[in-house]
Write a protein that holds these residues in place. Sequence first.
Motif, mmCIF file in Angstrom:
data_model
loop_
_atom_site.group_PDB
_atom_site.id
_atom_site.type_symbol
_atom_site.label_atom_id
_atom_site.label_comp_id
_atom_site.label_asym_id
_atom_site.label_seq_id
_atom_site.Cartn_x
_atom_site.Cartn_y
_atom_site.Cartn_z
ATOM 1 N N HIS A 1 0.795 -1.225 0.000
ATOM 2 C CA HIS A 1 0.000 0.000 0.000
ATOM 3 C C HIS A 1 0.835 1.287 0.000
ATOM 4 C CE1 HIS A 1 -3.421 -2.614 0.907
ATOM 5 N NE2 HIS A 1 -2.684 -3.152 1.866
ATOM 6 N N ALA A 2 1.840 1.363 0.844
ATOM 7 C CA ALA A 2 2.623 2.593 0.972
ATOM 8 C C ALA A 2 3.667 2.663 -0.133
ATOM 9 C CB ALA A 2 3.301 2.633 2.343
ATOM 10 N N THR A 3 3.584 3.706 -0.959
ATOM 11 C CA THR A 3 4.424 3.743 -2.156
ATOM 12 C C THR A 3 5.124 5.068 -2.417
ATOM 13 O OG1 THR A 3 2.503 4.381 -3.492
ATOM 14 C CG2 THR A 3 2.985 2.017 -3.320
ATOM 15 N N SER A 4 4.802 6.132 -1.663
ATOM 16 C CA SER A 4 5.348 7.436 -2.028
ATOM 17 C C SER A 4 5.523 8.333 -0.805
ATOM 18 C CB SER A 4 4.416 8.127 -3.031
ATOM 19 O OG SER A 4 3.243 8.596 -2.370
ATOM 20 N N SER A 5 6.005 9.545 -1.045
ATOM 21 C CA SER A 5 6.238 10.509 0.027
ATOM 22 C C SER A 5 4.936 11.016 0.638
ATOM 23 C CB SER A 5 7.062 11.693 -0.497
ATOM 24 O OG SER A 5 6.377 12.336 -1.560
ATOM 25 N N ASP A 6 3.802 10.661 0.036
ATOM 26 C CA ASP A 6 2.502 11.006 0.623
ATOM 27 C C ASP A 6 2.131 10.069 1.765
ATOM 28 O OD1 ASP A 6 1.998 13.161 -1.057
ATOM 29 O OD2 ASP A 6 1.010 11.916 -2.572
#
Length: 277
Positions: A176-181
């Motif tokens: 799920h976690a993929t970016s600086s967001d």
Amino acid sequence: MVGQIPKETCPRPFLKWAGGKSRLIPQYKTHFPKQYKTYYEPFLGGGAIFFHLHPPAAILTDINAELITTYRCVRDQIEELINLLKEHQKRHNKDYYYDVRAYLGGSNLEKAARFIYLNKTCFNGLYRVNSQGKFNVPLGRYKNPNICSEDVLRAASAGLLAAKIKQADFTDVLNHATSSDDFVFLDPPYHPISNTSYFTGYNGTSFLEEDQERLRDTCAELARRGVKVMVCNSDCELVRKLYNQINFKIYPIAASRSINCNIKNRGMIYELLITSY
């Protein structure tokens, strides 16, 4: 002038949790990232950091199936859950506690009420199961335990409405976690700082050195994607070595330890807060 929101209406942990982070939040505050869109907590426990940050979107996971069932019922069936907890409150005594502890059946709602009841009445709010997966913590010494904190439960329910809650191993965050967001906070079982401090009772298995390495590798991959990662763990040689290898920043945090079989080992100790940013 608008007055402060009463404390009891602010979302906060509804469970007592050994190793919970509520008291450490003042030391953590300056280390939280300033901007992110989705919050992830793969070792949910008491959820102190989630409730403090109150993020607009969250994915909350834990390997403990009973804990996840309880969070879902708090989010989705709060009034029915409160009614069951009121019944536990009325009937609570020593014999009743051990009868409830021994009973493993019931609906998800009944299991959630049982989980909270045992949490509020067992020794130190400790969660421990034996090798058969049966909860085995003795009754705590409370004269009048507050089993059904209605305002706290309703506020927690409101705080959980925007969260996705599921049972999963911590590595599921990689799906799920993929970016600086994205911001991932990890509060794993701590690596022992002595030969007698292993805690093996959370789900009937130990969190071993290879699991700490697997966690480090997960954090490294998240950081490679630009995800903001925060980890807490014991202050020991292994943990420092693992996260120095991937160039994470390491900060000592003063913490109070209240659960230890040896009273001489209770009191102030240092643990580590580790970040990728």
